[in-house]
Design a protein around this motif. Structure first.
Motif, mmCIF file in Angstrom:
data_model
loop_
_atom_site.group_PDB
_atom_site.id
_atom_site.type_symbol
_atom_site.label_atom_id
_atom_site.label_comp_id
_atom_site.label_asym_id
_atom_site.label_seq_id
_atom_site.Cartn_x
_atom_site.Cartn_y
_atom_site.Cartn_z
ATOM 1 N N VAL A 1 0.835 -1.205 0.000
ATOM 2 C CA VAL A 1 0.000 0.000 0.000
ATOM 3 C C VAL A 1 0.870 1.257 0.000
ATOM 4 O O VAL A 1 0.611 2.216 -0.741
ATOM 5 N N ALA A 2 1.926 1.258 0.822
ATOM 6 C CA ALA A 2 2.820 2.419 0.869
ATOM 7 C C ALA A 2 3.496 2.632 -0.480
ATOM 8 O O ALA A 2 3.610 3.770 -0.965
ATOM 9 N N ALA A 3 3.952 1.535 -1.111
ATOM 10 C CA ALA A 3 4.596 1.654 -2.420
ATOM 11 C C ALA A 3 3.626 2.194 -3.461
ATOM 12 O O ALA A 3 3.994 3.036 -4.303
ATOM 13 N N LEU A 4 2.384 1.739 -3.426
ATOM 14 C CA LEU A 4 1.375 2.229 -4.368
ATOM 15 C C LEU A 4 1.148 3.729 -4.199
ATOM 16 O O LEU A 4 1.116 4.478 -5.186
ATOM 17 N N ILE A 5 1.000 4.177 -2.969
ATOM 18 C CA ILE A 5 0.744 5.600 -2.728
ATOM 19 C C ILE A 5 1.920 6.444 -3.191
ATOM 20 O O ILE A 5 1.744 7.473 -3.865
ATOM 21 N N VAL A 6 3.144 6.015 -2.870
ATOM 22 C CA VAL A 6 4.327 6.799 -3.231
ATOM 23 C C VAL A 6 4.514 6.839 -4.740
ATOM 24 O O VAL A 6 4.758 7.906 -5.326
ATOM 25 N N VAL A 7 4.391 5.692 -5.395
ATOM 26 C CA VAL A 7 4.620 5.640 -6.843
ATOM 27 C C VAL A 7 3.576 6.463 -7.588
ATOM 28 O O VAL A 7 3.905 7.228 -8.508
ATOM 29 N N LEU A 8 2.302 6.341 -7.216
ATOM 30 C CA LEU A 8 1.267 7.127 -7.895
ATOM 31 C C LEU A 8 1.437 8.619 -7.615
ATOM 32 O O LEU A 8 1.180 9.447 -8.493
ATOM 33 N N SER A 9 1.884 8.977 -6.425
ATOM 34 C CA SER A 9 2.140 10.385 -6.126
ATOM 35 C C SER A 9 3.275 10.920 -6.982
ATOM 36 O O SER A 9 3.219 12.052 -7.481
ATOM 37 N N VAL A 10 4.330 10.113 -7.162
ATOM 38 C CA VAL A 10 5.450 10.524 -8.018
ATOM 39 C C VAL A 10 4.991 10.657 -9.463
ATOM 40 O O VAL A 10 5.375 11.610 -10.163
ATOM 41 N N MET A 11 4.167 9.732 -9.933
ATOM 42 C CA MET A 11 3.671 9.825 -11.304
ATOM 43 C C MET A 11 2.799 11.065 -11.482
ATOM 44 O O MET A 11 2.877 11.756 -12.508
ATOM 45 N N ASN A 12 1.973 11.380 -10.477
ATOM 46 C CA ASN A 12 1.165 12.610 -10.540
ATOM 47 C C ASN A 12 2.053 13.844 -10.560
ATOM 48 O O ASN A 12 1.803 14.791 -11.315
ATOM 49 N N GLY A 13 3.082 13.847 -9.717
ATOM 50 C CA GLY A 13 3.997 14.975 -9.693
ATOM 51 C C GLY A 13 4.771 15.115 -10.986
ATOM 52 O O GLY A 13 4.994 16.231 -11.472
ATOM 53 N N PHE A 14 5.179 13.981 -11.552
ATOM 54 C CA PHE A 14 5.897 14.014 -12.823
ATOM 55 C C PHE A 14 5.010 14.593 -13.921
ATOM 56 O O PHE A 14 5.456 15.411 -14.733
ATOM 57 N N GLN A 15 3.761 14.181 -13.954
ATOM 58 C CA GLN A 15 2.834 14.696 -14.954
ATOM 59 C C GLN A 15 2.601 16.195 -14.772
ATOM 60 O O GLN A 15 2.580 16.950 -15.756
ATOM 61 N N ARG A 16 2.470 16.638 -13.521
ATOM 62 C CA ARG A 16 2.265 18.063 -13.258
ATOM 63 C C ARG A 16 3.492 18.879 -13.654
ATOM 64 O O ARG A 16 3.381 19.929 -14.300
ATOM 65 N N GLU A 17 4.685 18.403 -13.275
ATOM 66 C CA GLU A 17 5.906 19.137 -13.602
ATOM 67 C C GLU A 17 6.135 19.186 -15.109
ATOM 68 O O GLU A 17 6.543 20.211 -15.653
ATOM 69 N N LEU A 18 5.865 18.061 -15.771
ATOM 70 C CA LEU A 18 6.048 18.015 -17.216
ATOM 71 C C LEU A 18 5.115 19.001 -17.905
ATOM 72 O O LEU A 18 5.536 19.751 -18.804
ATOM 73 N N ARG A 19 3.864 19.044 -17.464
ATOM 74 C CA ARG A 19 2.900 19.959 -18.063
ATOM 75 C C ARG A 19 3.285 21.412 -17.779
ATOM 76 O O ARG A 19 3.248 22.264 -18.675
ATOM 77 N N THR A 20 3.694 21.692 -16.533
ATOM 78 C CA THR A 20 4.044 23.062 -16.172
ATOM 79 C C THR A 20 5.251 23.558 -16.946
ATOM 80 O O THR A 20 5.278 24.679 -17.451
ATOM 81 N N ARG A 21 6.270 22.719 -17.055
ATOM 82 C CA ARG A 21 7.509 23.162 -17.698
ATOM 83 C C ARG A 21 7.360 23.245 -19.209
ATOM 84 O O ARG A 21 7.917 24.151 -19.842
ATOM 85 N N ILE A 22 6.623 22.306 -19.789
ATOM 86 C CA ILE A 22 6.415 22.384 -21.238
ATOM 87 C C ILE A 22 5.592 23.616 -21.586
ATOM 88 O O ILE A 22 5.949 24.391 -22.480
ATOM 89 N N LEU A 23 4.494 23.823 -20.869
ATOM 90 C CA LEU A 23 3.607 24.928 -21.199
ATOM 91 C C LEU A 23 4.123 26.264 -20.682
ATOM 92 O O LEU A 23 3.561 27.303 -21.002
ATOM 93 N N GLY A 24 5.196 26.228 -19.878
ATOM 94 C CA GLY A 24 5.815 27.471 -19.483
ATOM 95 C C GLY A 24 6.579 28.126 -20.614
ATOM 96 O O GLY A 24 6.789 29.343 -20.613
ATOM 97 N N VAL A 25 7.020 27.319 -21.593
ATOM 98 C CA VAL A 25 7.776 27.861 -22.723
ATOM 99 C C VAL A 25 7.099 27.563 -24.061
ATOM 100 O O VAL A 25 7.443 28.169 -25.071
ATOM 101 N N ALA A 26 6.176 26.623 -24.058
ATOM 102 C CA ALA A 26 5.409 26.350 -25.275
ATOM 103 C C ALA A 26 4.131 27.182 -25.231
ATOM 104 O O ALA A 26 3.953 28.043 -24.374
ATOM 105 N N SER A 27 3.234 26.933 -26.149
ATOM 106 C CA SER A 27 2.003 27.727 -26.214
ATOM 107 C C SER A 27 0.793 26.834 -25.975
ATOM 108 O O SER A 27 0.808 25.652 -26.306
ATOM 109 N N HIS A 28 -0.244 27.421 -25.384
ATOM 110 C CA HIS A 28 -1.496 26.692 -25.201
ATOM 111 C C HIS A 28 -2.139 26.417 -26.564
ATOM 112 O O HIS A 28 -2.580 25.308 -26.840
ATOM 113 N N VAL A 29 -2.195 27.460 -27.400
ATOM 114 C CA VAL A 29 -2.729 27.336 -28.760
ATOM 115 C C VAL A 29 -1.781 28.091 -29.689
ATOM 116 O O VAL A 29 -1.240 29.142 -29.321
#
Length: 417
Positions: free
Chosen positions: A40-68
């Motif tokens: 259970v602990a491994a599941l929570i940590v891994v999914l939290s890291v995947m959520n954080g990775f997705q958030r960071e990837l979106r923030t950093r890409i869209l910080g220099v790329a364009s929405h449209v």
């Protein structure tokens, strides 16, 4: 409190000092409990890291790329100001900025690097991108028309070994046709700033120049490559890109970030789902260890079961006793796992750097991954799903041994007692 719960709790809490078999049952219970907690602990940590990775990837890409992004079909867009004004009439469009984008090569002191050159208007670009917030040296507004200044990504500047004030040569792929030969077109630029967005793809290959300087170098006159738009809600980009067809009257190609970078986010989502299934198997294995525990417990408590049956306990009550015993093991392991997993997920930015310093390793290399830090974003909805699924697996594991206990014949159990 029902007697089934009291007996099941007593079986779970008993010290089991009388026989070696009982001590072995207790050991198997502890192993099952620890396995559930770890899974259970491994599941929570891994999914939290995947959520954080997705958030960071979106923030950093869209910080220099364009929405449209609005571009011309042939890669060039004339009368960009009218198109920007038309697009800005959409209620969700916050800002618009023109850009010129082309390939080039930077040379400094016999070092050559390929680069993506982006011509911008600093004031307008600051409204659609976050470059100004990531400047490590110099300022973005130092890019002036005719000044031929250039702002480089941190890794690109490091590869060229340049600092603010150095002069680099930008070589354009379009050549000058002369009677003797085709000569490359080149221009000397002065480094006026260095940015670092924390994403290797941009830090190692992107160079920013003023829009007019880019138009002069690539002979685009007053044309641009396109117009970048920033929205009030980036998740509405697909809908807005479709609606912009009715606002922009020119023949243009309108795309959004979900098309340009969809493979990154799709890959992260697929990995998250796969990791959930794989780690859930760990919880399932630990949960089904409870089957072994209860089977041995039933064998050990045959006489107790027979006595309870002769005193009037129904088969359902006997089944409930062992379901409660197995469920208590699962709940304790689940509680430990949830507490440990949540604590680790919330403090992973402290734990991981400490591990890296202690063992001299790096989990995420900048030249391999898009980000170099291990992010974490705990979603309580994920914790709820993990806890629910794990508890259901625990209950399922208790059913068969408990059912076998309920079908025990009292006479057969007491024959040799």
């Amino acid at each position: 409190m029902s007697y089934e719960f009291l007996v099941g709790l007593r079986y779970t809490r008993s010290k089991r000092r009388a026989r070696k078999g009982n001590r072995f049952i207790s050991f198997i219970s502890l192993v099952s409990m620890a396995g559930i907690a770890l899974g259970v602990a491994a599941l929570i940590v891994v999914l939290s890291v995947m959520n954080g990775f997705q958030r960071e990837l979106r923030t950093r890409i869209l910080g220099v790329a364009s929405h449209v992004q609005v571009t011309g079909f042939d890669g060039e867009l004339a009368n960009w100001q009218r198109i920007a004004d038309e697009a800005s009439k959409h209620p969700r469009v916050l800002a618009a900025a023109p850009f010129v984008q082309a390939q080039g090569m930077l040379s400094f002191d016999q070092t050559v690097r390929g680069t993506l050159v982006r011509g911008i208007l600093p004031d307008a670009e600051d409204k659609v991108a976050d470059f100004a917030q990531h400047m490590r040296a110099g300022r973005l507004d130092e890019l002036q028309p005719g000044g031929f200044g250039i702002v480089l990504g941190a890794d690109l500047a490091r590869a060229l070994r340049v600092t603010v004030g150095d002069k680099v040569t930008l070589i354009a792929p379009q050549g000058l046709v002369t009677p003797a030969a085709i000569l490359p077109r080149l221009k000397q630029f002065r480094v006026t700033g260095i940015f670092e967005v924390g994403m290797y793809e941009y830090d190692s290959s992107l160079a920013l120049v003023h829009l007019q300087d880019a138009q002069a170098l690539y002979r685009m006159e007053d044309r641009v490559s396109g117009v970048r738009l920033k929205l009030d809600d980036l998740f509405k980009a697909p809908q807005v890109s479709r609606e912009l067809m009715g606002y922009v009257q020119a023949d243009t190609l309108i795309s959004d970030w979900t098309r340009a970078h969809a493979n990154f986010f799709r890959a992260v989502q697929i990995e998250k789902n796969v990791m959930f299934i794989i780690l859930l198997l760990i919880v399932a294995v630990a949960a089904f260890n409870i089957v072994s525990t209860l089977v041995m417990a039933v064998q050990d408590k045959r006489a107790d079961i027979a006595i309870l049956r002769t005193l009037g306990a129904s088969p359902g009550s006997i089944m409930g006793i062992f379901v409660i015993q197995g469920a208590l093991i699962g709940v304790v392991g689940l509680a430990i796992g949830v507490i440990g997993g949540v604590a680790l997920a919330l403090n992973i930015d402290v734990v991981v750097p400490a591990i890296e310093r202690t063992f001299g390793i790096q989990f995420l290399a900048k030249d391999v991954y898009y980000i170099s830090d291990l992010p974490s974003q705990l979603l309580w909805s994920d914790v709820g799903v993990i806890a629910t699924v794990s508890f259901v697996l625990t209950l399922v594991a208790t059913l068969y041994p408990s059912w076998r206990a309920s079908r025990l014949n009292p006479a057969e159990a007491l024959r040799y007692e």
